[in-house]
Design a protein around this motif. Sequence first.
Motif, short mmCIF file in Angstrom:
data_model
loop_
_atom_site.label_atom_id
_atom_site.label_comp_id
_atom_site.label_asym_id
_atom_site.label_seq_id
_atom_site.Cartn_x
_atom_site.Cartn_y
_atom_site.Cartn_z
N ALA A 1 -24.07 -28.19 -41.51
CA ALA A 1 -24.05 -27.83 -40.09
C ALA A 1 -23.90 -29.08 -39.22
N LYS A 2 -24.61 -30.18 -39.61
CA LYS A 2 -24.51 -31.44 -38.85
C LYS A 2 -23.08 -31.99 -38.89
N LYS A 3 -22.50 -31.99 -40.10
CA LYS A 3 -21.14 -32.51 -40.27
C LYS A 3 -20.13 -31.70 -39.46
N VAL A 4 -20.28 -30.38 -39.48
CA VAL A 4 -19.34 -29.50 -38.76
C VAL A 4 -19.43 -29.76 -37.25
N GLN A 5 -20.67 -30.03 -36.75
CA GLN A 5 -20.83 -30.32 -35.32
C GLN A 5 -20.10 -31.61 -34.92
N ILE B 1 -17.26 -32.79 -36.28
CA ILE B 1 -15.80 -32.81 -36.53
C ILE B 1 -14.98 -32.91 -35.24
N ASP B 2 -15.28 -32.05 -34.24
CA ASP B 2 -14.48 -32.05 -33.00
C ASP B 2 -14.52 -33.40 -32.30
N ALA B 3 -15.74 -34.00 -32.20
CA ALA B 3 -15.88 -35.29 -31.51
C ALA B 3 -15.10 -36.38 -32.25
N LEU B 4 -15.17 -36.37 -33.59
CA LEU B 4 -14.46 -37.38 -34.38
C LEU B 4 -12.95 -37.22 -34.25
N LYS B 5 -12.47 -35.98 -34.21
CA LYS B 5 -11.02 -35.75 -34.05
C LYS B 5 -10.54 -36.27 -32.70
N GLU B 6 -11.38 -36.08 -31.66
CA GLU B 6 -11.03 -36.55 -30.31
C GLU B 6 -10.92 -38.07 -30.30
N LEU B 7 -11.90 -38.73 -30.95
CA LEU B 7 -11.87 -40.20 -31.05
C LEU B 7 -10.61 -40.68 -31.77
N GLN B 8 -10.27 -39.95 -32.84
CA GLN B 8 -9.10 -40.33 -33.65
C GLN B 8 -7.82 -40.25 -32.81
N VAL B 9 -7.71 -39.17 -32.01
CA VAL B 9 -6.52 -39.00 -31.14
C VAL B 9 -6.49 -40.11 -30.09
N HIS B 10 -7.67 -40.41 -29.53
CA HIS B 10 -7.78 -41.41 -28.46
C HIS B 10 -7.40 -42.81 -28.96
N GLU B 11 -7.85 -43.16 -30.17
CA GLU B 11 -7.64 -44.51 -30.71
C GLU B 11 -6.33 -44.62 -31.52
N GLY B 12 -5.75 -43.47 -31.86
CA GLY B 12 -4.49 -43.51 -32.61
C GLY B 12 -4.69 -43.48 -34.12
N ASN B 13 -5.84 -43.96 -34.61
CA ASN B 13 -6.15 -43.84 -36.04
C ASN B 13 -7.67 -43.82 -36.23
N ALA B 14 -8.11 -43.70 -37.49
CA ALA B 14 -9.55 -43.57 -37.74
C ALA B 14 -10.09 -44.79 -38.49
N ASP B 15 -9.32 -45.90 -38.51
CA ASP B 15 -9.73 -47.07 -39.30
C ASP B 15 -11.01 -47.71 -38.79
N PHE B 16 -11.28 -47.57 -37.48
CA PHE B 16 -12.45 -48.25 -36.89
C PHE B 16 -13.76 -47.51 -37.23
N LEU B 17 -13.68 -46.28 -37.77
CA LEU B 17 -14.90 -45.50 -38.06
C LEU B 17 -15.56 -45.98 -39.35
N ILE B 18 -16.88 -45.77 -39.44
CA ILE B 18 -17.57 -46.13 -40.69
C ILE B 18 -17.11 -45.15 -41.78
N GLU C 1 -18.49 -43.13 -43.79
CA GLU C 1 -19.10 -41.78 -43.80
C GLU C 1 -18.36 -40.84 -42.85
N TYR C 2 -18.03 -41.37 -41.63
CA TYR C 2 -17.34 -40.53 -40.64
C TYR C 2 -15.89 -40.28 -41.04
N ARG C 3 -15.28 -41.30 -41.66
CA ARG C 3 -13.88 -41.12 -42.12
C ARG C 3 -13.84 -40.02 -43.18
N ASN C 4 -14.86 -40.02 -44.02
CA ASN C 4 -14.98 -39.00 -45.07
C ASN C 4 -15.07 -37.59 -44.47
N ILE C 5 -15.88 -37.48 -43.40
CA ILE C 5 -16.03 -36.17 -42.73
C ILE C 5 -14.68 -35.70 -42.19
N LEU C 6 -13.91 -36.64 -41.60
CA LEU C 6 -12.58 -36.28 -41.08
C LEU C 6 -11.64 -35.83 -42.20
#
Length: 716
Positions: A621-625, A627-644, A646-651
Amino acid sequence: MEINLNRIDYLQVGVISQKTMRLLPALGRKATQKVAVADHDGVITCFGMKKGEAVPVFKTLPGQKITRLDLGGALGTPQEKIFVCAGSEVKGYTKKGKQFLSFEANLTESINAMHVSGADLFVCASYIYNHYCDCKDQDYYLSGDKINDIVCLPAENFGRIVPVLACQDRVLRVLQGSELVYDIEVPGPPSVLELYNRDGGTNGEDVLYGTVDGKLGLIKITDSSSSSKWEIDNEKKKGGVLCIDTYDILGDGVKDILVGRDDGTVEVYGFDSSNEPSLRFEHVLLESVTSIQGGCVGKESYDEVLTATYTGWVTGLTTEPQQAEAGPGEEVKMSRETQNKVAALRAELEQLQMKVVQGREKYQQTAQSSTAVSAMPVFSVNDKFTLCQDDASYSLTLEVQTAIDNLLLQSDVPIDLLDVDKNSAVVSFSECDSEQPKGNFLLVTYRCQANTTRLELKVRSIEGQYGTLQAYITPRLQPKTCQVRQYLIKPLSLHQRTHTIEQDRPMNTLSLVGQFSFAEIHSWVLFCLPEVPEKTPAGENITFYFQNTFLGTQLEATYCKGEGHFKSDNISTISILKDVLSKEATKRKNNLDISYDINDDSVGHTLKMIHPKLEYQLLLAKKVQLIDALKELQVHEGNADFLIPEYRNILDESAYLLEEYKKQPAHLERLYGMITDLFIDKFKFKGQNVKTKVSLLLEVLDNYDLDSLMNFFNEA
């Protein structure tokens, strides 16, 4: 080595039962084989193929519903005599269709399994096994649970025929005469037995079995013991096994295993160098496969897998190529045979269209007539309501001989509907008023796509809540008609029979003493628990073991005339049994003396069993909550390389996580409900009402930690 098989539909008979289609032995080495198939109308059809057309050899007159078909003959000669059982009668026909035997077994129930070997005839009704030799009674055995199938190991190796019964209580029973020699535990309720290689293998000791929950295995059976050679689990959640055969379809000199399942899957298993079976071919028909045979039917020298499905279609999967390929600019010339076939099909199609138009006109005229009487069209429904061990849910499968128009599900107990991938029907829920007496908790309609004859649903019940689930099935027939099927949701609905339990767990005990008969207490246990035989067991007393498929807690039930003892490591199970059994006894005006012995350690033990499930659901349930915020960050930054990481794994796993979350509606609430029930039940047995403290318990659960939860239970 992979194999390519092409589908050919041969002909359609009436609705058919399990194991009612067989191939007669070939006359020459390369000759095609005749097919014998029997249906619910009591008709046996025997046909062969000539120039691509099904040519009947003989067809009997309609009669009582035929439940099994087997081949027999004098030992050492071709087994080409056809035996069928209908009701409690066995009939024998020659390969030309002349009846030579009519034998009344005088059983009170209909025969549902049969085996023929030389002059020996073995028949089984629900609980009864009978052996006849030259139609004279030889042996008799009363089984502890329903018999689903029978097979006999050949007499050459043992000096006597060895019957093996497949029984619903997850065992194969090996008999000698009228006595049980020993029983063999198998991983699920066995639905079908077949001799490996059709003769029991090199030593005549090998038996293949298939289970209701889709597992497959090979067992070596000797005079006094048995050993499992291999077992294939049902990891892909396919249907239950209905039929098995062995035939070398791959052409590698080793006999392959052909399997037909109730979800329409046809499988071919080949053997590798280490003699382990592996899946080589799979094809999905749209209806349950009731019979399967390997042989040569359509054309000489081309082997095929012949299947018969529930609605009566006899279909071949042949090694004969069905398509001709042409390069650019090339012409494909149709053979004279193919041209004739196409012309015949076109003529047949025109005839059928004419018939439909005439039928419609006739129906319109009678519908407007004032003297015509409307008759209800009769249709048969094949239904199955089984508990799936893997996800602790019930699978409801409905199969109708014509297309289903819609299905209405109604339940007077709270149940969750789970998603089924294979189900393409449009689902609509109706509002229910569950507060009313006899009110509904669930009203849902499934509107089916065109030509849907089979529907699979999944529901999950809550233990302690019991009642009835009803299915109203409406097929696409005129005038509109509907059949109702009822399924009992039992008080301990998520329990499943098992062979043994762990005795070292902390157990709570419930004991009943009173003026009741063995049959009465058995009927109460049958009311409470699934997979209990309807017939009262033979003998003075009985012990059954059960396991909760959701939590893994266990229950031991031992009872006889005048007393019953129930042990479980889950207090809630004991509490449900106490409430239901005392209610049932009160209905029958029976006085019960109820005593119980509660082990406080069992509460902590049950909480530890719930812990991994609860932790997984909270984390999900925590991970699913996130997902949307992480996807928004990914779109904003252009990629997900800056995430730790654990978060990249969730994406990366977001699709899988959402799928899992969607699969488990109300899973967290279900676990919270179990913990709340456990809390209330623990103190109920001490005579304390702690319902006022439930809100405090829910606060502890919101900030879940196993130790703090244990402390709360101990300090309350």
